[in-house]
Write a protein that holds these residues in place. Sequence first.
Motif, PDB file in Angstrom:
ATOM      1  N   ALA A  29       0.233  10.564  16.119  1.00 45.21           N
ATOM      2  CA  ALA A  29       0.004   9.939  17.422  1.00 45.21           C
ATOM      3  C   ALA A  29       1.331   9.871  18.176  1.00 45.21           C
ATOM      4  N   PRO A  30       1.291   9.635  19.486  1.00 42.98           N
ATOM      5  CA  PRO A  30       2.525   9.525  20.249  1.00 42.98           C
ATOM      6  C   PRO A  30       3.398   8.391  19.710  1.00 42.98           C
ATOM      7  N   ALA A  31       4.722   8.564  19.799  1.00 39.30           N
ATOM      8  CA  ALA A  31       5.665   7.565  19.299  1.00 39.30           C
ATOM      9  C   ALA A  31       5.748   6.356  20.216  1.00 39.30           C
ATOM     10  N   GLY A  32       5.389   6.490  21.447  1.00 42.20           N
ATOM     11  CA  GLY A  32       5.486   5.380  22.393  1.00 42.20           C
ATOM     12  C   GLY A  32       4.410   5.477  23.444  1.00 42.20           C
ATOM     13  N   PRO A  33       4.483   4.590  24.428  1.00 43.55           N
ATOM     14  CA  PRO A  33       3.465   4.587  25.486  1.00 43.55           C
ATOM     15  C   PRO A  33       3.487   5.857  26.322  1.00 43.55           C
ATOM     16  N   VAL A  34       2.346   6.189  26.885  1.00 50.35           N
ATOM     17  CA  VAL A  34       2.226   7.331  27.783  1.00 50.35           C
ATOM     18  C   VAL A  34       2.825   6.923  29.129  1.00 50.35           C
ATOM     19  N   ARG A  69       3.290  -4.475  17.949  1.00 50.79           N
ATOM     20  CA  ARG A  69       4.589  -3.973  18.428  1.00 50.79           C
ATOM     21  C   ARG A  69       4.813  -4.279  19.907  1.00 50.79           C
ATOM     22  N   TYR A  70       3.745  -4.218  20.702  1.00 52.41           N
ATOM     23  CA  TYR A  70       3.865  -4.371  22.147  1.00 52.41           C
ATOM     24  C   TYR A  70       3.410  -5.735  22.663  1.00 52.41           C
ATOM     25  N   GLN A  71       2.935  -6.624  21.804  1.00 50.58           N
ATOM     26  CA  GLN A  71       2.330  -7.869  22.259  1.00 50.58           C
ATOM     27  C   GLN A  71       3.265  -8.709  23.128  1.00 50.58           C
ATOM     28  N   GLU A  72       4.499  -8.904  22.705  1.00 50.47           N
ATOM     29  CA  GLU A  72       5.431  -9.720  23.484  1.00 50.47           C
ATOM     30  C   GLU A  72       5.753  -9.060  24.824  1.00 50.47           C
ATOM     31  N   VAL A  74       3.809  -6.964  26.556  1.00 48.50           N
ATOM     32  CA  VAL A  74       2.627  -7.084  27.413  1.00 48.50           C
ATOM     33  C   VAL A  74       2.513  -8.506  27.951  1.00 48.50           C
ATOM     34  N   ASP A  75       2.706  -9.504  27.089  1.00 49.92           N
ATOM     35  CA  ASP A  75       2.647 -10.904  27.535  1.00 49.92           C
ATOM     36  C   ASP A  75       3.688 -11.185  28.618  1.00 49.92           C
ATOM     37  N   ASP A  76       4.915 -10.694  28.417  1.00 52.34           N
ATOM     38  CA  ASP A  76       5.983 -10.905  29.400  1.00 52.34           C
ATOM     39  C   ASP A  76       5.643 -10.230  30.733  1.00 52.34           C
ATOM     40  N   VAL A  77       5.167  -8.995  30.689  1.00 55.62           N
ATOM     41  CA  VAL A  77       4.817  -8.277  31.920  1.00 55.62           C
ATOM     42  C   VAL A  77       3.702  -9.018  32.660  1.00 55.62           C
ATOM     43  N   LEU A  78       2.707  -9.500  31.928  1.00 55.85           N
ATOM     44  CA  LEU A  78       1.587 -10.201  32.577  1.00 55.85           C
ATOM     45  C   LEU A  78       2.035 -11.526  33.193  1.00 55.85           C
ATOM     46  N   LEU A  79       2.935 -12.223  32.539  1.00 57.69           N
ATOM     47  CA  LEU A  79       3.479 -13.459  33.110  1.00 57.69           C
ATOM     48  C   LEU A  79       4.236 -13.141  34.397  1.00 57.69           C
ATOM     49  N   ILE A  80       5.054 -12.106  34.367  1.00 51.61           N
ATOM     50  CA  ILE A  80       5.821 -11.701  35.549  1.00 51.61           C
ATOM     51  C   ILE A  80       4.884 -11.304  36.684  1.00 51.61           C
ATOM     52  N   VAL A  81       3.859 -10.517  36.384  1.00 45.30           N
ATOM     53  CA  VAL A  81       2.885 -10.118  37.407  1.00 45.30           C
ATOM     54  C   VAL A  81       2.231 -11.356  38.017  1.00 45.30           C
ATOM     55  N   VAL A 169      10.989  -1.274  26.251  1.00 50.59           N
ATOM     56  CA  VAL A 169       9.890  -1.097  25.316  1.00 50.59           C
ATOM     57  C   VAL A 169      10.475  -1.281  23.910  1.00 50.59           C
ATOM     58  N   PRO A 170       9.792  -2.031  23.066  1.00 48.08           N
ATOM     59  CA  PRO A 170      10.326  -2.222  21.704  1.00 48.08           C
ATOM     60  C   PRO A 170      10.483  -0.887  20.985  1.00 48.08           C
ATOM     61  N   PRO A 171      11.563  -0.735  20.241  1.00 48.41           N
ATOM     62  CA  PRO A 171      11.784   0.531  19.522  1.00 48.41           C
ATOM     63  C   PRO A 171      10.757   0.714  18.421  1.00 48.41           C
ATOM     64  N   GLU A 172      10.525   1.970  18.097  1.00 45.56           N
ATOM     65  CA  GLU A 172       9.616   2.296  17.004  1.00 45.56           C
ATOM     66  C   GLU A 172      10.266   1.837  15.695  1.00 45.56           C
TER      67      GLU A 172
END
Length: 175
Positions: A29-34, A69-72, A74-81, A169-172
């Motif tokens: 699978a891809p190593a990070g987000p698209v 891996r991405y939860q924090e 995503v939470d931070d981005v949603l709070l900022i939005v 983005v958090p490192p792999e």
Amino acid sequence: MSGAAKAEPRRAGPEHARAEPRRTGPERAPAGPVEGVWRFPVPAEEASVPLTRHAVRDRLLAQGMAGVRYQELVDDVLLIVSELVSNAVTHAAKLSPEVTTELAVRRGWVRVSVEDGDPYRPKALESDTGRTGGRGLLLVKSVTLQAGGVCDVERTGEGGKVIWASLPVPPETDD
């Protein structure tokens, strides 16, 4: 305009083209987000805050940012939005009937920005226990810095402003 925030892919040139997932093997699978850039224009109304937050969340998950891996991030981005769209709706609606959120996913970074037509450049207020509001931008700056990111306010060519925050983005991790 309907009340739903719809993502409009931004295709201003090759740098904004949506990249295909990078695969290193047939089963990997891809190593990070698209990567890609999306815009979410909404009316400057209170109901647009949760609509935009949900649209951004859905887009982040669709780009591969689900899981622990991405939860924090995503939470931070949603709070900022939530804070930035809420501020734009509250303070800029008279001069800006529409607010546009842009989400950019790039190699190693997620950038979210909110643009409105009001020229006033907001200031982050210091914590004041006597006030019930007015600390949204301070919260955005704090969350961004704690995550290792950067944020700023810039003027637009049309006389408004755009407030943005970029988070790493958090490192792999090796499992």
